[in-house]
Design an enzyme around this catalytic site. Structure first.
Site, short mmCIF file in Angstrom:
data_model
loop_
_atom_site.label_atom_id
_atom_site.label_comp_id
_atom_site.label_asym_id
_atom_site.label_seq_id
_atom_site.Cartn_x
_atom_site.Cartn_y
_atom_site.Cartn_z
N SER A 78 0.95 -1.17 0.03
CA SER A 78 -0.10 0.00 -0.16
C SER A 78 0.92 1.16 -0.19
O SER A 78 1.68 1.29 -0.85
CB SER A 78 -0.92 -0.07 1.19
OG SER A 78 -2.15 1.07 1.03
N GLU A 137 -8.93 -5.17 -4.71
CA GLU A 137 -8.42 -4.15 -3.81
C GLU A 137 -9.47 -3.31 -3.22
O GLU A 137 -9.55 -3.06 -1.86
CB GLU A 137 -7.51 -3.23 -4.60
CG GLU A 137 -6.40 -3.83 -5.04
CD GLU A 137 -5.00 -4.08 -4.30
OE1 GLU A 137 -5.05 -3.52 -3.03
OE2 GLU A 137 -4.07 -4.75 -4.69
N HIS A 162 -7.68 -5.44 -0.71
CA HIS A 162 -6.50 -4.64 -0.14
C HIS A 162 -6.07 -5.27 1.09
O HIS A 162 -6.82 -5.55 2.17
CB HIS A 162 -6.45 -3.12 -0.06
CG HIS A 162 -5.58 -2.33 -0.05
ND1 HIS A 162 -4.72 -2.26 -1.00
CD2 HIS A 162 -5.11 -1.48 1.07
CE1 HIS A 162 -3.72 -1.19 -0.62
NE2 HIS A 162 -4.01 -0.98 0.50
#
Length: 531
Positions: A209, A327, A424
């Site tokens: 990330s 995600e 995610h």
């Protein structure tokens, strides 16, 4: 050197190294030597607030670094939205006994042998440049050190306005401070890691990330060149970098909110004398949408043309890059994305009216009908492919075309937690080999869900990561034969219970977004690389 205090007297569980930075006393836990809270730069406080990091003096690592058995302070921050929804996920962001401070520039080392010459993995935590630390249980380095013989380093860097507010118009060096902190940590690794059993000429940087966005940026940061040899970009890309124009606009907005005259000669003085509480209050007010990220294409810390810089460094650095299949699902949990959107709504939010928009709506409406996807599923899929998969594949393509050895993946294993799926952050415990870390079931599902196939997948992924760190070669990986990514053969390793390589994965849709990237506008979720 630092003279040992009574707390540092040798003990069977102690581990002591003498490095250029000084004498450091850690512990041995489960066969792994662990050193926590080692200072890599001077405290960025007082006159050094909003200034570039300054190295610590050689032979003086600074009190209380004689005893490196406890984590150091982490950057000032608020609570990330994810643990508010899934409390166990708090363990991802920091050790539960963590304390915050502006004096946060320290790192942690896990090493299998202080006398060895092992490959080094410097891991940069995520958290939207607002949250997180190098102390979270999900990125603990013991597993990679114990199981794969890799030295793991995690670090803290300045978050929020302290690390991301661009002040280059007031001081040319006061830009991208969080990124500069990471570079200073890499300089520390270069100078000191041999004393901890690491090879300074075999360093891989990685992150997930915001950490992955940082890795992508470090590839394009002139001062970082030569400090690492491989990169792992886990849900990251270069599309999150910020133009000078946008950075100036953000700085103006923040200064007005803090009642500071942006045209005055005393901007830096006001910022350095302001209470941390006021800065944190402004961060909470603006949130992530203001994009105060240390990723400004200023031509000073970060190249003005990041794609050109990536192409330039590509032959020197092996790259592993990819995303999860879904995600965007995480961001409806954090409140940063709508829970449902039709194909029409999602595509219309990303493309201006015209032929491209109509083509995109038709493309995804057909997919939704053929696959039986509801509005939630198609909306998340569109955001995932637009905001994450396409720009990540673009990094792979640029790197490979310039002569770099490139591997591309998609993580497709799905959590059993409602509305999470292959979201995610779900891949992080697999990559770090920390499936059993505290709080992981909050995101991945109850522990009984971690059946033999899932555990085998985690073992194969973490072993593949370690192999890449050691050799840069995944052609024969624990996940199976893995061809390099090239313009002619766009190979993607799809990681799932039964992993396989797919050529031209999702090509019709990703090619559509790539062809229309010039017209594409930023959606809310493209700002939301949080966990």
């Amino acid at each position: 050197m630092v003279d040992p205090s009574p707390a540092c007297i040798d003990h069977p569980s102690r581990s002591t190294v003498t490095a250029p930075c000084g004498t450091v006393h850690g512990v041995v836990q489960g066969g792994v030597h662990v050193f926590k809270g080692v200072r890599f730069a001077q405290a960025p406080v007082g006159a050094l607030r909003f200034a570039p990091p300054r190295p610590v003096a050689v032979g003086n690592i600074g009190a209380p670094q004689c005893d490196a058995t406890q984590f150091g302070a982490i950057s000032l921050q608020d609570l990330d939205p994810l643990p508010k929804a899934l409390p166990g996920a708090e363990h991802n962001f920091y050790s539960l006994d963590a304390r915050t401070s502006e004096d946060c520039l320290n790192l942690n080392v896990w090493t299998p042998d202080t006398g060895g010459t092992a490959a080094v993995y410097v891991y940069i935590h995520g958290g939207a440049f607002l949250y997180g630390s190098g102390t979270g249980a999900w990125i603990d380095g013991a597993q990679h050190a114990r199981e794969h013989g890799v030295v793991v380093v995690t670090l803290n860097y300045r978050l929020g306005l302290l690390g991301g507010l661009w002040l280059g118009d007031h001081d040319p060096h006061s830009s991208n401070l969080g990124l500069q902190d990471q570079i200073e940590a890499l300089r520390w690794v270069r100078a000191n890691i041999a004393a901890f059993g690491g090879d300074p000429d075999l360093v891989t940087i990685g992150g997930q990330s915001a950490g992955a966005m940082s890795v992508a940026a470090l590839l394009c940061a002139p001062a970082a060149r030569g400090l690492f040899h491989r990169g792992i970009i886990e849900s990251g890309h270069l599309a999150a970098t910020v133009s000078l124009e946008d950075a100036r606009r953000t700085t103006g907005t923040v200064l007005r909110a803090l009642h500071i005259d942006a045209a005055g000669d005393d901007v830096m003085e006001h910022l350095r004398s302001m209470s941390a509480l006021r800065l944190l209050s402004a961060e909470r007010e603006f949130g992530i949408a203001i994009r105060a990220f240390p990723l400004v294409r200023d031509g000073v810390v970060l190249a003005a043309d990041v794609n050109e810089a990536l192409r330039d460094i590509a032959p020197e650095v092996d790259l592993l890059v990819g995303t999860t299949s879904q995600e965007d699902r995480l961001f409806s949990i954090t409140g940063w994305a709508p829970p449902t959107q039709t194909a029409d709504e999602a595509v219309s939010g990303m493309l201006p009216a015209g032929e491209a928009r109509e083509t995109g709506i038709a493309l995804y409406s057909r997919l939704a009908a053929d696959a039986g996807l509801d509005d939630a599923a198609i909306g998340h899929l569109i955001a995932t492919e637009h905001d994450w998969a396409t720009p990540a594949r673009a990094v792979a393509a640029e790197h490979a075309a310039a002569g770099g050895r490139t591997y591309h993946y998609e993580f497709a294993w799905e959590s059993s937690v409602p509305d999470v799926g292959a979201a995610h952050l779900v891949d992080l415990p697999f990559f770090m080999g920390n499936l059993d870390a505290s709080g992981v079931p909050a995101l991945l599902g109850d522990e009984v869900r971690f059946d033999n196939e899932t555990r085998a997948l985690a073992d194969d992924i973490s072993a593949s990561v370690a192999q890449f760190i050691r050799t840069g070669d995944l052609s024969s990986s624990p996940l199976g034969t893995w061809p390099v990514f090239t313009a002619e053969q766009r190979a993607t390793m799809v990681m799932d219970r039964s992993s396989q390589v797919v050529q031209d994965r999702l090509a019709d849709r990703l090619d559509f977004w790539q062809a229309n990237s010039a017209e594409s506008v930023e959606s809310l979720t493209s700002l939301g690389f949080v966990e």
